[in-house]
Design a protein around this motif. Structure first.
Motif, PDB file in Angstrom:
ATOM      1  N   GLU A  74      -9.413 -54.755  39.118  1.00  6.48           N
ATOM      2  CA  GLU A  74      -9.996 -53.956  38.036  1.00  6.48           C
ATOM      3  C   GLU A  74     -10.037 -52.476  38.420  1.00  6.48           C
ATOM      4  N   LEU A  75     -10.363 -52.189  39.682  1.00  6.43           N
ATOM      5  CA  LEU A  75     -10.375 -50.797  40.138  1.00  6.43           C
ATOM      6  C   LEU A  75      -8.970 -50.207  40.103  1.00  6.43           C
ATOM      7  N   ALA A  76      -7.980 -50.998  40.513  1.00  2.92           N
ATOM      8  CA  ALA A  76      -6.590 -50.541  40.474  1.00  2.92           C
ATOM      9  C   ALA A  76      -6.149 -50.272  39.035  1.00  2.92           C
ATOM     10  N   ASP A  77      -6.494 -51.177  38.126  1.00  5.53           N
ATOM     11  CA  ASP A  77      -6.164 -50.971  36.715  1.00  5.53           C
ATOM     12  C   ASP A  77      -6.819 -49.700  36.185  1.00  5.53           C
ATOM     13  N   GLY A  78      -8.043 -49.427  36.645  1.00  2.00           N
ATOM     14  CA  GLY A  78      -8.719 -48.192  36.255  1.00  2.00           C
ATOM     15  C   GLY A  78      -7.972 -46.960  36.734  1.00  2.00           C
ATOM     16  N   LEU A  79      -7.442 -47.015  37.954  1.00  2.00           N
ATOM     17  CA  LEU A  79      -6.647 -45.887  38.457  1.00  2.00           C
ATOM     18  C   LEU A  79      -5.398 -45.674  37.610  1.00  2.00           C
ATOM     19  N   LEU A  80      -4.759 -46.761  37.195  1.00  2.00           N
ATOM     20  CA  LEU A  80      -3.567 -46.637  36.343  1.00  2.00           C
ATOM     21  C   LEU A  80      -3.919 -45.987  35.012  1.00  2.00           C
ATOM     22  N   THR A  81      -5.055 -46.368  34.451  1.00  2.00           N
ATOM     23  CA  THR A  81      -5.509 -45.739  33.206  1.00  2.00           C
ATOM     24  C   THR A  81      -5.785 -44.256  33.421  1.00  2.00           C
ATOM     25  N   LEU A  82      -6.436 -43.918  34.527  1.00  2.00           N
ATOM     26  CA  LEU A  82      -6.718 -42.511  34.827  1.00  2.00           C
ATOM     27  C   LEU A  82      -5.429 -41.717  34.972  1.00  2.00           C
ATOM     28  N   ALA A  83      -4.420 -42.309  35.595  1.00  5.48           N
ATOM     29  CA  ALA A  83      -3.124 -41.633  35.725  1.00  5.48           C
ATOM     30  C   ALA A  83      -2.496 -41.405  34.351  1.00  5.48           C
ATOM     31  N   GLU A  84      -2.578 -42.403  33.495  1.00  6.97           N
ATOM     32  CA  GLU A  84      -2.029 -42.272  32.142  1.00  6.97           C
ATOM     33  C   GLU A  84      -2.756 -41.197  31.342  1.00  6.97           C
ATOM     34  N   CYS A  85      -4.011 -40.959  31.673  1.00  6.39           N
ATOM     35  CA  CYS A  85      -4.812 -39.948  30.965  1.00  6.39           C
ATOM     36  C   CYS A  85      -4.620 -38.543  31.524  1.00  6.39           C
ATOM     37  N   GLY A  86      -3.862 -38.412  32.620  1.00  5.01           N
ATOM     38  CA  GLY A  86      -3.565 -37.078  33.135  1.00  5.01           C
ATOM     39  C   GLY A  86      -4.127 -36.736  34.496  1.00  5.01           C
ATOM     40  N   ALA A  87      -4.659 -37.703  35.235  1.00 10.28           N
ATOM     41  CA  ALA A  87      -5.130 -37.402  36.591  1.00 10.28           C
ATOM     42  C   ALA A  87      -3.967 -36.864  37.417  1.00 10.28           C
ATOM     43  N   THR A  88      -4.245 -35.868  38.228  1.00  9.49           N
ATOM     44  CA  THR A  88      -3.230 -35.257  39.075  1.00  9.49           C
ATOM     45  C   THR A  88      -3.064 -36.016  40.377  1.00  9.49           C
ATOM     46  N   LEU A  89      -4.183 -36.492  40.929  1.00  5.03           N
ATOM     47  CA  LEU A  89      -4.199 -37.151  42.232  1.00  5.03           C
ATOM     48  C   LEU A  89      -5.155 -38.336  42.170  1.00  5.03           C
ATOM     49  N   CYS A  90      -4.639 -39.546  42.471  1.00  4.32           N
ATOM     50  CA  CYS A  90      -5.457 -40.756  42.463  1.00  4.32           C
ATOM     51  C   CYS A  90      -5.703 -41.216  43.889  1.00  4.32           C
TER      52      CYS A  90
END
Length: 194
Positions: A74-90
């Motif tokens: 679930e945490l990994a899926d959250g990181l993928l969502t954050l990347a899709e939303c424009g996070a620069t660095l995960c």
């Protein structure tokens, strides 16, 4: 100047972002695990990132705070969502999928899942920092081993947090910093508490 945000609600985060921009903020960090669970979604992330006016944003989605009951998937899926939303660095935890005391996964299955996650984050256009919070004094060989392993798994930036309980250990940490600079070949954060 990077402003780290540890906020329970998007309203508090947005208020701090606006204040920080007026003070010259050049980048932001959003510790998603601090957001209440009902705000950990695409719409909220887009709203918060939109307030940052195009500044780079570093995100964490660690196991603590409001994420205590979440699985690593679930945490990994959250990181993928954050990347899709424009996070620069995960920030990918070094022991994601295989919780370890020094935050370095040892299970081959977990390591393969980490590599796949990092590849997926890269495909979404974000860079990856892998973090291992050891929180105790760690000798140079082990620090270099951890950093090289983070690099091997695909991290763009290595992050290791150790400790120092006396001046001798802190001086050794400074030597380790120089060793990483010479040997690692990627950017790194080497931090020490104590």
């Amino acid at each position: 100047l990077t402003v780290m945000l540890q906020c329970e609600t998007p309203e508090v985060a947005i208020g701090r972002i606006r204040n920080s921009l007026h003070c010259g903020a050049e980048a932001f960090g959003l510790q998603v695990e601090s957001l209440k669970a009902e705000y950990q979604n695409k719409e909220t992330y887009q709203r918060i990132f939109g307030e940052m006016r195009g500044k780079p944003v570093y995100v964490t989605n660690y196991r603590y705070c409001t994420n205590l009951q979440k699985t690593d998937q679930e945490l990994a899926d959250g990181l993928l969502t954050l990347a899709e939303c424009g996070a620069t660095l995960c920030d990918v935890m070094g022991d994601m999928f295989d919780k370890q005391p020094d935050e370095v996964a040892v299970s081959e299955e977990a390591i393969e899942k980490q590599i796949q996650l990092i590849d997926a984050l890269h495909e979404r256009g974000t860079e990856v920092l892998m973090s291992s919070h050891v929180f105790k004094y760690t000798d140079a060989d082990r620090v270099l081993e951890i950093a090289l392993e983070q690099k091997r798994r695909g991290a763009d930036i290595a992050k290791i947090v150790v400790g120092a309980e006396n001046m001798e250990e802190q001086i050794e940490n400074l030597r380790i910093t120089n060793l990483l600079k010479k040997e690692l070949g990627i950017p790194f954060l080497f931090l020490s508490g104590g």
